[in-house]
Design a protein around this motif. Structure first.
Motif, PDB file in Angstrom:
ATOM      1  N   ILE A  73       8.110  -5.149  -7.411  1.00 31.71           N
ATOM      2  CA  ILE A  73       9.002  -6.311  -7.325  1.00 31.71           C
ATOM      3  C   ILE A  73       8.327  -7.455  -6.578  1.00 31.71           C
ATOM      4  CG2 ILE A  73      11.286  -7.123  -6.600  1.00 31.71           C
ATOM      5  CD1 ILE A  73      12.227  -4.168  -6.829  1.00 31.71           C
ATOM      6  N   TYR A  74       7.619  -7.104  -5.488  1.00 34.53           N
ATOM      7  CA  TYR A  74       6.942  -8.119  -4.675  1.00 34.53           C
ATOM      8  C   TYR A  74       5.992  -8.967  -5.514  1.00 34.53           C
ATOM      9  CZ  TYR A  74       3.573 -10.231  -1.542  1.00 34.53           C
ATOM     10  OH  TYR A  74       2.750 -11.127  -0.922  1.00 34.53           O
ATOM     11  N   THR A  75       5.248  -8.330  -6.390  1.00 36.57           N
ATOM     12  CA  THR A  75       4.245  -9.036  -7.193  1.00 36.57           C
ATOM     13  C   THR A  75       4.890 -10.167  -7.989  1.00 36.57           C
ATOM     14  OG1 THR A  75       3.025  -6.974  -7.336  1.00 36.57           O
ATOM     15  CG2 THR A  75       2.390  -8.701  -8.890  1.00 36.57           C
ATOM     16  N   GLU A  76       6.041  -9.879  -8.593  1.00 35.21           N
ATOM     17  CA  GLU A  76       6.769 -10.910  -9.354  1.00 35.21           C
ATOM     18  C   GLU A  76       7.416 -11.928  -8.423  1.00 35.21           C
ATOM     19  OE1 GLU A  76       6.696 -11.172 -12.666  1.00 35.21           O
ATOM     20  OE2 GLU A  76       5.308  -9.486 -12.566  1.00 35.21           O
ATOM     21  N   PHE A  77       8.002 -11.423  -7.339  1.00 33.09           N
ATOM     22  CA  PHE A  77       8.708 -12.272  -6.375  1.00 33.09           C
ATOM     23  C   PHE A  77       7.769 -13.315  -5.772  1.00 33.09           C
ATOM     24  CE2 PHE A  77       9.983 -13.151  -1.987  1.00 33.09           C
ATOM     25  CZ  PHE A  77      11.340 -13.422  -2.102  1.00 33.09           C
ATOM     26  N   GLU A  78       6.603 -12.870  -5.326  1.00 31.32           N
ATOM     27  CA  GLU A  78       5.686 -13.778  -4.617  1.00 31.32           C
ATOM     28  C   GLU A  78       5.121 -14.843  -5.558  1.00 31.32           C
ATOM     29  OE1 GLU A  78       5.592 -13.411  -1.387  1.00 31.32           O
ATOM     30  OE2 GLU A  78       3.827 -14.475  -0.630  1.00 31.32           O
ATOM     31  N   LYS A  79       4.925 -14.468  -6.829  1.00 34.44           N
ATOM     32  CA  LYS A  79       4.451 -15.443  -7.815  1.00 34.44           C
ATOM     33  C   LYS A  79       5.523 -16.523  -8.022  1.00 34.44           C
ATOM     34  CE  LYS A  79       3.947 -14.013 -12.058  1.00 34.44           C
ATOM     35  NZ  LYS A  79       3.494 -13.197 -13.205  1.00 34.44           N
ATOM     36  N   PHE A  80       6.755 -16.071  -8.121  1.00 32.21           N
ATOM     37  CA  PHE A  80       7.873 -16.996  -8.298  1.00 32.21           C
ATOM     38  C   PHE A  80       7.995 -17.911  -7.074  1.00 32.21           C
ATOM     39  CE2 PHE A  80      12.346 -18.285  -8.513  1.00 32.21           C
ATOM     40  CZ  PHE A  80      12.501 -18.564  -9.855  1.00 32.21           C
ATOM     41  N   LEU A  81       7.912 -17.297  -5.895  1.00 30.11           N
ATOM     42  CA  LEU A  81       8.007 -18.049  -4.628  1.00 30.11           C
ATOM     43  C   LEU A  81       6.960 -19.156  -4.540  1.00 30.11           C
ATOM     44  CD1 LEU A  81       9.090 -17.416  -1.355  1.00 30.11           C
ATOM     45  CD2 LEU A  81       6.667 -16.906  -1.221  1.00 30.11           C
ATOM     46  N   ARG A  82       5.726 -18.816  -4.878  1.00 28.58           N
ATOM     47  CA  ARG A  82       4.623 -19.780  -4.811  1.00 28.58           C
ATOM     48  C   ARG A  82       4.898 -20.975  -5.734  1.00 28.58           C
ATOM     49  NH1 ARG A  82       0.693 -16.102  -6.223  1.00 28.58           N
ATOM     50  NH2 ARG A  82       0.771 -15.192  -4.144  1.00 28.58           N
ATOM     51  N   ASP A  83       5.317 -20.675  -6.966  1.00 25.58           N
ATOM     52  CA  ASP A  83       5.626 -21.738  -7.928  1.00 25.58           C
ATOM     53  C   ASP A  83       6.818 -22.572  -7.476  1.00 25.58           C
ATOM     54  OD1 ASP A  83       3.578 -20.972  -9.537  1.00 25.58           O
ATOM     55  OD2 ASP A  83       4.817 -19.951 -11.036  1.00 25.58           O
ATOM     56  N   GLN A  84       7.806 -21.919  -6.898  1.00 27.61           N
ATOM     57  CA  GLN A  84       9.000 -22.635  -6.464  1.00 27.61           C
ATOM     58  C   GLN A  84       8.668 -23.708  -5.433  1.00 27.61           C
ATOM     59  OE1 GLN A  84      12.504 -22.539  -7.267  1.00 27.61           O
ATOM     60  NE2 GLN A  84      11.428 -21.804  -9.067  1.00 27.61           N
ATOM     61  N   TYR A  85       7.911 -23.320  -4.390  1.00 32.43           N
ATOM     62  CA  TYR A  85       7.637 -24.302  -3.338  1.00 32.43           C
ATOM     63  C   TYR A  85       6.707 -25.407  -3.822  1.00 32.43           C
ATOM     64  CZ  TYR A  85      10.535 -21.927  -0.012  1.00 32.43           C
ATOM     65  OH  TYR A  85      11.633 -21.401   0.613  1.00 32.43           O
ATOM     66  N   ALA A  86       5.816 -25.079  -4.788  1.00 30.51           N
ATOM     67  CA  ALA A  86       4.926 -26.112  -5.328  1.00 30.51           C
ATOM     68  C   ALA A  86       5.740 -27.197  -6.039  1.00 30.51           C
ATOM     69  CB  ALA A  86       3.915 -25.493  -6.284  1.00 30.51           C
ATOM     70  N   TRP A  87       6.876 -26.835  -6.607  1.00 27.62           N
ATOM     71  CA  TRP A  87       7.744 -27.814  -7.267  1.00 27.62           C
ATOM     72  C   TRP A  87       8.774 -28.397  -6.303  1.00 27.62           C
ATOM     73  CZ3 TRP A  87       9.854 -31.473  -9.769  1.00 27.62           C
ATOM     74  CH2 TRP A  87      11.231 -31.552  -9.965  1.00 27.62           C
ATOM     75  N   PHE A  88       9.443 -27.530  -5.556  1.00 29.30           N
ATOM     76  CA  PHE A  88      10.567 -27.936  -4.710  1.00 29.30           C
ATOM     77  C   PHE A  88      10.143 -28.970  -3.652  1.00 29.30           C
ATOM     78  CE2 PHE A  88      14.158 -27.234  -1.783  1.00 29.30           C
ATOM     79  CZ  PHE A  88      15.194 -26.994  -2.651  1.00 29.30           C
ATOM     80  N   ARG A  89       8.876 -28.888  -3.216  1.00 26.60           N
ATOM     81  CA  ARG A  89       8.376 -29.810  -2.181  1.00 26.60           C
ATOM     82  C   ARG A  89       8.382 -31.255  -2.673  1.00 26.60           C
ATOM     83  NH1 ARG A  89       2.660 -27.483  -1.334  1.00 26.60           N
ATOM     84  NH2 ARG A  89       2.662 -28.944   0.396  1.00 26.60           N
ATOM     85  N   LEU A  90       8.391 -31.450  -3.972  1.00 27.90           N
ATOM     86  CA  LEU A  90       8.353 -32.821  -4.498  1.00 27.90           C
ATOM     87  C   LEU A  90       9.746 -33.439  -4.437  1.00 27.90           C
ATOM     88  CD1 LEU A  90       5.957 -32.576  -7.593  1.00 27.90           C
ATOM     89  CD2 LEU A  90       5.415 -32.845  -5.181  1.00 27.90           C
ATOM     90  N   ASP A 128       0.816  -1.227   0.000  1.00 25.91           N
ATOM     91  CA  ASP A 128       0.000   0.000   0.000  1.00 25.91           C
ATOM     92  C   ASP A 128       0.845   1.271   0.000  1.00 25.91           C
ATOM     93  OD1 ASP A 128      -2.348  -1.353  -0.020  1.00 25.91           O
ATOM     94  OD2 ASP A 128      -2.699  -1.237   2.146  1.00 25.91           O
ATOM     95  N   THR A 129       2.060   1.178   0.530  1.00 23.03           N
ATOM     96  CA  THR A 129       2.819   2.409   0.767  1.00 23.03           C
ATOM     97  C   THR A 129       4.023   2.600  -0.147  1.00 23.03           C
ATOM     98  OG1 THR A 129       4.090   1.232   2.464  1.00 23.03           O
ATOM     99  CG2 THR A 129       2.191   2.544   3.221  1.00 23.03           C
ATOM    100  N   ASN A 130       4.538   1.494  -0.740  1.00 20.59           N
ATOM    101  CA  ASN A 130       5.795   1.605  -1.486  1.00 20.59           C
ATOM    102  C   ASN A 130       5.646   0.984  -2.881  1.00 20.59           C
ATOM    103  OD1 ASN A 130       8.354   1.338  -2.564  1.00 20.59           O
ATOM    104  ND2 ASN A 130       9.329   0.739  -0.630  1.00 20.59           N
ATOM    105  N   PRO A 131       5.479   1.812  -3.913  1.00 22.41           N
ATOM    106  CA  PRO A 131       5.281   1.277  -5.273  1.00 22.41           C
ATOM    107  C   PRO A 131       6.477   0.462  -5.783  1.00 22.41           C
ATOM    108  CG  PRO A 131       5.106   3.695  -5.245  1.00 22.41           C
ATOM    109  CD  PRO A 131       5.408   3.282  -3.858  1.00 22.41           C
ATOM    110  N   ASP A 132       7.709   0.825  -5.387  1.00 26.85           N
ATOM    111  CA  ASP A 132       8.883   0.019  -5.772  1.00 26.85           C
ATOM    112  C   ASP A 132       8.759  -1.387  -5.190  1.00 26.85           C
ATOM    113  OD1 ASP A 132      10.255   2.049  -7.152  1.00 26.85           O
ATOM    114  OD2 ASP A 132      11.074   2.848  -5.281  1.00 26.85           O
ATOM    115  N   TRP A 133       8.406  -1.438  -3.907  1.00 25.02           N
ATOM    116  CA  TRP A 133       8.191  -2.727  -3.249  1.00 25.02           C
ATOM    117  C   TRP A 133       7.129  -3.521  -3.992  1.00 25.02           C
ATOM    118  CZ3 TRP A 133       9.665  -5.987   0.734  1.00 25.02           C
ATOM    119  CH2 TRP A 133       8.755  -7.008   1.032  1.00 25.02           C
ATOM    120  N   LYS A 134       5.981  -2.892  -4.238  1.00 27.09           N
ATOM    121  CA  LYS A 134       4.845  -3.598  -4.813  1.00 27.09           C
ATOM    122  C   LYS A 134       5.191  -4.203  -6.180  1.00 27.09           C
ATOM    123  CE  LYS A 134      -0.047  -3.382  -5.847  1.00 27.09           C
ATOM    124  NZ  LYS A 134      -1.251  -2.546  -5.978  1.00 27.09           N
TER     125      LYS A 134
END
Lengths: 342, 342
Positions: B311-328, B303-309
């Motif tokens: 990068i975060y948007t891409e980062f969190e998508k990558f993170l979610r996909d990573q753990y869905a694969w890495f857990r196997l 809500d407060t930092n557009p630079d954060w938002k």
């Protein structure tokens, strides 16, 4: 006249790198390209490395002999291909229930592993450097579900030499089939199962259509390293600058290859599941029986192969220490992250 | 006359690299040395990089400004130090419950992470490259056991800025204390706990003597990356050969640093335990409360930092996909290996 150092800097050195892999395995083959590009660019084109796919210059499994004899200067390969020559080659790639990708890299770079391997390679006239890792591979594609270790008995599975030797103790029947012929063999039922790499590479070959049960983990490849082979005499004769470029470029390709697999496997896994792949974890009794068989095979090799025993002794000590540490911070973090809704 | 290219090759370029770290942190500081050695050797001494420890040329936390202004050409730092300037710096190092070491490397090299960070760094006149990772850190040293999330309330813990902001939501009281003063503060009870790195670095500081409870995992640093900062204009003005040497040498140091931590942590852990350290896993309710607080802090930053938002948007998508694969494959392999007697 011009000073010798300057004349030298103007000469172009041309080296050839034979990959054991087809261009279609773009992440693995790409590591050799990343390496060559880095060398070519760092040297301003004065040290030129040209990459050839498996079979273009020498057969895929002929790269060891070719580098040893100096027919070519460089090769990029999976050293466990040479398991039949000497089982100790496998430490430079993957052994069943061995180190994971990060641990193997640690052993190579700071745990004495690369040094031990190079003592072994001296008799093949080769210097080796780590150049890529796949991470833990999948356990492959099965026409029928594996519900217990009994389902391994009589199972005809296309699998590499070392894993095959372990699997034989469980009653499995390892098969050696070239990559291009696996699909048809699975479709016809000539074989019951095949292992390959992981989602990114497996998706291309379409095994899910004929053997939809996709198992994990590939306990025989917890972190399969690819390796750069360099002809030892030619390496020694290189200017120090170029020797160091080879080291740094190999490290660069080591990072980029693992990064490509890690970044690309998740999307491929989603696609495979959308296409009908059924993902299963190997039953615990299969893992336990395979681990027991692994220990038996290792005991046999310690008795019969002094090269194996020398490296194994250091490797297994490192392995034991690694898991005693890795299970704390790294493993508990990964477990937690895999358990929450992200 | 002599050709221009030859004159050029004879010029020596001298660059200075300011590390944010003391020489005593030899694995982290050593990454800058590994980088400099590779450059010096690859260029045959014609591109000379000299490394300075934190405080020698500029203050440890002054390296960002110094590279931005071009006072120095290079720095090696932990970008989350600059969290106070802009929270988005932390993506180039570690964010609470983020990517592990391999995943962060994958994001940087093949997932668009390094490119996103460099778009952000453009306003600081900086080009950045990954250069080292610690792996998942330990959760630090505590004078008393942490039996539940209630024990965090009022706890004065020396911890970095971002983790401190999350911990505040659990009632913790983050403290900022220079490395050299932590031991005494713990001994006197001015603080109740401290985080540092992992066994290899922690052993040297002797915290086990005054705060024996050693917790894992450091959920705020699942894989803390160190980063090379390069002055953008000076980088653009370098010959292409030297730009490429910087890339390859940074990758080389990226590998060697993680390898050193991984290879050396196990022995240090044994030594710490022999010295009386009591190793504990954080209780699940602490992990759950911290993860919930992490998500709240991220929502606030979006809500407060557009630079954060961005990068975060891409980062969190990558993170979610990573753990869905890495857990196997990877996680199940590691779990199995950690469960058997090796």
């Amino acid at each position: 006249g011009t000073a010798p150092a300057i004349i030298h800097a103007q000469e172009v050195i041309r080296w050839r790198l034979a990959s054991s892999f087809p261009k279609a395995l773009d992440t693995i083959y790409g590591a050799a390209e990343d390496f060559a590009n880095a060398i070519n660019q760092m040297s301003g084109g004065k040290f030129e490395v040209q990459v050839f796919a498996g079979g273009e210059l020498v057969p895929a499994f002929g790269v060891l002999d070719a580098v040893q004899q100096g027919t070519i200067e460089l090769a990029h390969t999976a050293p466990y291909y040479f398991f039949g020559k000497n089982e100790a080659f496998a430490f430079d790639c993957a052994v069943p229930f061995g180190l994971n990708s990060r641990m193997l890299t640690a052993w190579m770079y700071d745990g004495g592993g690369n040094q031990l391997m190079n003592e072994f390679y001296a008799k093949y006239n080769i210097v080796s450097l780590p150049m890529g890792n796949t991470g833990t591979q999948m356990g492959g594609w099965y026409r029928k579900e594996i519900k217990s270790v009994d389902d391994i008995k009589g199972l005809k599975i296309r699998i590499s030499g070392f894993a095959g030797r372990v699997l034989t103790k469980l009653g499995g029947v390892p098969q050696s089939i070239p990559g291009g012929e696996i699909y048809q063999a699975l479709e016809k039922g000539t074989i019951d199962a095949t292992e390959w790499v992981g989602p990114y590479d497996d998706l291309k070959l379409g095994f899910y259509k004929v053997a939809p049960h996709y198992y994990y983990p590939g306990w025989w490849e917890g972190g399969a390293q690819l390796t750069l082979y360099i002809n030892k005499e030619k390496f020694a004769a290189l200017p120090k600058e170029y020797q160091e470029m080879i080291r740094a470029a190999a490290s660069h390709a080591h990072v980029t290859m693992q990064a490509k697999y890690d970044a690309r496997n998740p999307q491929a896994l989603k696609q495979l599941i959308a296409n009908g792949a059924q993902v299963h974890r190997f039953p615990k009794d299969v893992m336990d029986a395979a681990f027991k068989a692994r220990n038996e095979v290792y005991a046999e090799l310690n008795d019969t192969n002094p090269d194996w025993k020398k490296i194994y002794t250091e490797f297994e000590k490192f392995l034991r220490d690694q898991y005693a540490w890795f299970r704390l911070a790294d493993l508990s973090f990964d477990q937690y992250m895999a358990s929450v809704k992200l």
